[in-house]
Structure formats: structure tokens, C-alpha cells
Write a protein that holds these residues in place. Sequence first.
Motif, PDB file in Angstrom:
ATOM      1  N   SER A   1       0.859  -1.090  -0.044  1.00  0.00           N
ATOM      2  CA  SER A   1       0.004   0.272  -0.084  1.00  0.00           C
ATOM      3  C   SER A   1       0.971   1.258   0.001  1.00  0.00           C
ATOM      4  O   SER A   1       0.584   2.230  -0.649  1.00  0.00           O
ATOM      5  N   GLU A   2       2.000   1.137   0.871  1.00  0.00           N
ATOM      6  CA  GLU A   2       2.755   2.404   0.841  1.00  0.00           C
ATOM      7  C   GLU A   2       3.418   2.585  -0.467  1.00  0.00           C
ATOM      8  O   GLU A   2       3.930   3.920  -0.954  1.00  0.00           O
ATOM      9  N   LYS A   3       3.937   1.704  -1.145  1.00  0.00           N
ATOM     10  CA  LYS A   3       4.639   1.503  -2.536  1.00  0.00           C
ATOM     11  C   LYS A   3       3.628   2.233  -3.699  1.00  0.00           C
ATOM     12  O   LYS A   3       4.187   2.881  -4.477  1.00  0.00           O
ATOM     13  N   TRP A   4       2.477   1.664  -3.706  1.00  0.00           N
ATOM     14  CA  TRP A   4       1.671   1.764  -5.053  1.00  0.00           C
ATOM     15  C   TRP A   4       0.356   2.289  -4.563  1.00  0.00           C
ATOM     16  O   TRP A   4      -0.421   2.910  -5.450  1.00  0.00           O
ATOM     17  N   GLY A   5      -0.018   2.538  -3.440  1.00  0.00           N
ATOM     18  CA  GLY A   5      -1.467   3.117  -3.076  1.00  0.00           C
ATOM     19  C   GLY A   5      -1.381   4.547  -2.822  1.00  0.00           C
ATOM     20  O   GLY A   5      -0.278   5.178  -2.557  1.00  0.00           O
ATOM     21  N   ASP A   6      -2.541   5.063  -2.921  1.00  0.00           N
ATOM     22  CA  ASP A   6      -2.882   6.546  -2.657  1.00  0.00           C
ATOM     23  C   ASP A   6      -2.771   6.942  -1.093  1.00  0.00           C
ATOM     24  O   ASP A   6      -2.939   6.286  -0.194  1.00  0.00           O
ATOM     25  N   GLU A   7      -2.123   8.136  -1.057  1.00  0.00           N
ATOM     26  CA  GLU A   7      -1.750   8.447   0.447  1.00  0.00           C
ATOM     27  C   GLU A   7      -3.233   9.320   1.163  1.00  0.00           C
ATOM     28  O   GLU A   7      -3.948   9.735   0.588  1.00  0.00           O
ATOM     29  N   LEU A   8      -3.306   8.749   2.498  1.00  0.00           N
ATOM     30  CA  LEU A   8      -4.435   8.960   3.071  1.00  0.00           C
ATOM     31  C   LEU A   8      -4.024   9.977   4.525  1.00  0.00           C
ATOM     32  O   LEU A   8      -3.203   9.409   5.015  1.00  0.00           O
ATOM     33  N   SER A   9      -4.598  10.912   5.076  1.00  0.00           N
ATOM     34  CA  SER A   9      -4.137  11.529   6.193  1.00  0.00           C
ATOM     35  C   SER A   9      -5.313  11.634   7.061  1.00  0.00           C
ATOM     36  O   SER A   9      -6.495  11.724   6.808  1.00  0.00           O
ATOM     37  N   TYR A  10      -4.981  11.431   8.448  1.00  0.00           N
ATOM     38  CA  TYR A  10      -5.802  11.342   9.551  1.00  0.00           C
ATOM     39  C   TYR A  10      -5.234  11.881  10.853  1.00  0.00           C
ATOM     40  O   TYR A  10      -4.055  11.142  11.087  1.00  0.00           O
ATOM     41  N   LYS A  11      -5.631  12.764  11.335  1.00  0.00           N
ATOM     42  CA  LYS A  11      -5.115  13.505  12.580  1.00  0.00           C
ATOM     43  C   LYS A  11      -3.406  13.546  12.504  1.00  0.00           C
ATOM     44  O   LYS A  11      -2.726  13.061  13.462  1.00  0.00           O
ATOM     45  N   GLY A  12      -2.755  14.044  11.375  1.00  0.00           N
ATOM     46  CA  GLY A  12      -1.619  14.331  11.469  1.00  0.00           C
ATOM     47  C   GLY A  12      -0.881  13.067  11.083  1.00  0.00           C
ATOM     48  O   GLY A  12       0.296  13.311  10.700  1.00  0.00           O
ATOM     49  N   ASN A  13      -1.319  11.888  10.702  1.00  0.00           N
ATOM     50  CA  ASN A  13      -0.710  10.789  10.432  1.00  0.00           C
ATOM     51  C   ASN A  13      -1.087  10.119   9.020  1.00  0.00           C
ATOM     52  O   ASN A  13      -1.997  10.566   8.507  1.00  0.00           O
ATOM     53  N   THR A  14       0.117   9.375   8.374  1.00  0.00           N
ATOM     54  CA  THR A  14      -0.347   9.208   6.950  1.00  0.00           C
ATOM     55  C   THR A  14      -0.424   7.683   6.894  1.00  0.00           C
ATOM     56  O   THR A  14       0.129   6.864   7.467  1.00  0.00           O
ATOM     57  N   TYR A  15      -1.421   7.403   6.278  1.00  0.00           N
ATOM     58  CA  TYR A  15      -2.081   6.049   5.797  1.00  0.00           C
ATOM     59  C   TYR A  15      -1.999   5.705   4.258  1.00  0.00           C
ATOM     60  O   TYR A  15      -1.837   6.866   3.783  1.00  0.00           O
TER      61      TYR A  15
END
Length: 306
Positions: free
Chosen positions: A141-155
Amino acid sequence: MNYRNIIENDNSIIIEGVKDFNIKQILECGQCFRWERISDKNYIVVAYRRVIEVVQDGDNVIIYNTNLNDFNEIWKNYFDLDTDYSVLKGELAKDETLRKSVEFGYGIRILNQDPFEMLISFIVSARNSIPAIMKTIKKMSEKWGDELSYKGNTYYAFPTPEQFKGATLDEIKETGASFRSKYIFDTISKVNDAIEAKNNGTLTEELRIFDLEYIKSLPTDECHIALQNFMGVGAKVADCIMLFSMEKKSAFPVDVWVKRAMIHFYVAPDVSLNKIRVFGRDKFGELSGLAQQYLFYYARENNIKL
């Protein structure tokens, strides 16, 4: 419907009076790999290209970082909230042997997840531990997926087939997929070929067997056979994909824990995994998948041994 009321607040939803729901049991019963535990009643979940925080307070469940539209379009079905589990549990608990497992895993619900994500995830799961599976899927997910943000953290969202399209075999190996990498590489190619042909109106019978929407539409036994056309998908992996993303509730995946539970509670020690699968489906019928989840969770949490 397994809840009394829905309240929309600023960037959150409160599900009031929810029944047969325990977020720890739901996420930690082996069906889902995109979660992070904050506490037993507080989890981060990444699904359907969203990141949410789920907090359970008794029979109220709060979902943060969402809205009423997403609840109705995604999360209500994801958590299977239109299914009355009290009725299903009542049926399964008629089996005196299974009743203990049902009572122990009282809050388990079958999640309705994305078929492509489950296809790749359960190929990764073969002869693998849950922490290792989660680590590999997170790296993908980190290599090919879209970045998501929540409460200052990246998913990161799980990659779509199209986002995976440029992945090389070596890159997949770097995620920790090991011997499964070649299966994943081939599966990504087959799924994308089917998608492209479908979009172009050139979907042949040869490619149709790799169209996940078509496979999902098949009756249970045909669906089970079709999924095994993908490299790395055997009977158990096919059952998992069917149960957790294709609404085939009579699927009965048999892993080491289910095997131990079935031998411990029901059958002789010398039967094969396939015979256990057939026995389970014959015994529990249309509720086989839910029975399997109760048995898996009970066996693992209580460390049942042969």
C-alpha cells in the motif's frame, strides 16, 4: 437492522444501540489485515480508499473521519449492519458443541471487503502469520497506493489493479511476499487484462474467468472453482476471498486453527482439510462462514491444540 439510530456529527457518525458488535473480535478474527489497535475498543481501519477511527463505548459505536453518505454507501455494508446476527447466532447455537464458540465470539460480524484486495491479501496469507501478512500488505500500500491523512498521520489505501500494473516481480518480492510474489505478479496481470478487455468490449471467455465482478456473480461452488484459476489460490484461499468479499456466506475456509477446532469438537484426527471443509459446509449450511469465524476465533484465542 442491528442498530437503533444513526447520528451524524462533525466528521463522525454515532451508531446507537448496536447489537452483536465487538470491534476487537471483528477485526482480530483473521478476516481483515488493514487495522491498527489503539485499545481494545479503539481501532484505525483502512478500507475502500478511506481511513476511519472506530471507537466502541458499550452499545454505541463512533466512526470518526466519515459522514452519513459514506456510512450509507460504504460502512453500513462493510460492517454488515443490515444483517440480524442475533437470529444467525440463535440458529448456530442450536448446535450444543458450537454454542460455546458463538458465546465466546459474540460480537463477530463478517466484513464485506473489496474483492481485489482480498484476492491479493489471501494469496499473501498462504503459509504466513497475520503480523507478516499485515506487514507485506502495508508495504504494498505504501509503495503503490494513494496517501491518506488522519490526525496528522499518514496511511495508504490498498492499490487498485491499475496502480499495481507497473509493479515488477522484484518490487513485489521486496514487500516480503516471498515465494508468493510470482503468484501476485501473475494475478495482477490477469485481473488487469480482464479489466482492459471489459472496458474495450473485447472480453473473451478465456479472460472472463479473471473478471472479479463476474466471479462474484457466480453461484458458490462455481465461484470457488473460478477463483482457483488464479495462481496461488487453492481451496482455502478461495473460500476466504468468497466469504470476506463476495457475499458467499456458506464458504468454510479451513486453516490450522479451524482444523484444530473441528478435530477437537467434531471429527477424527485423520481427516483431510478438504473433508473437514465438506463436513463443515454440510453441517452448517448457509451459515458455514459465520460458524467458521466463531470456531477460528475460539480455537486461536484459547490456543486449542491437537
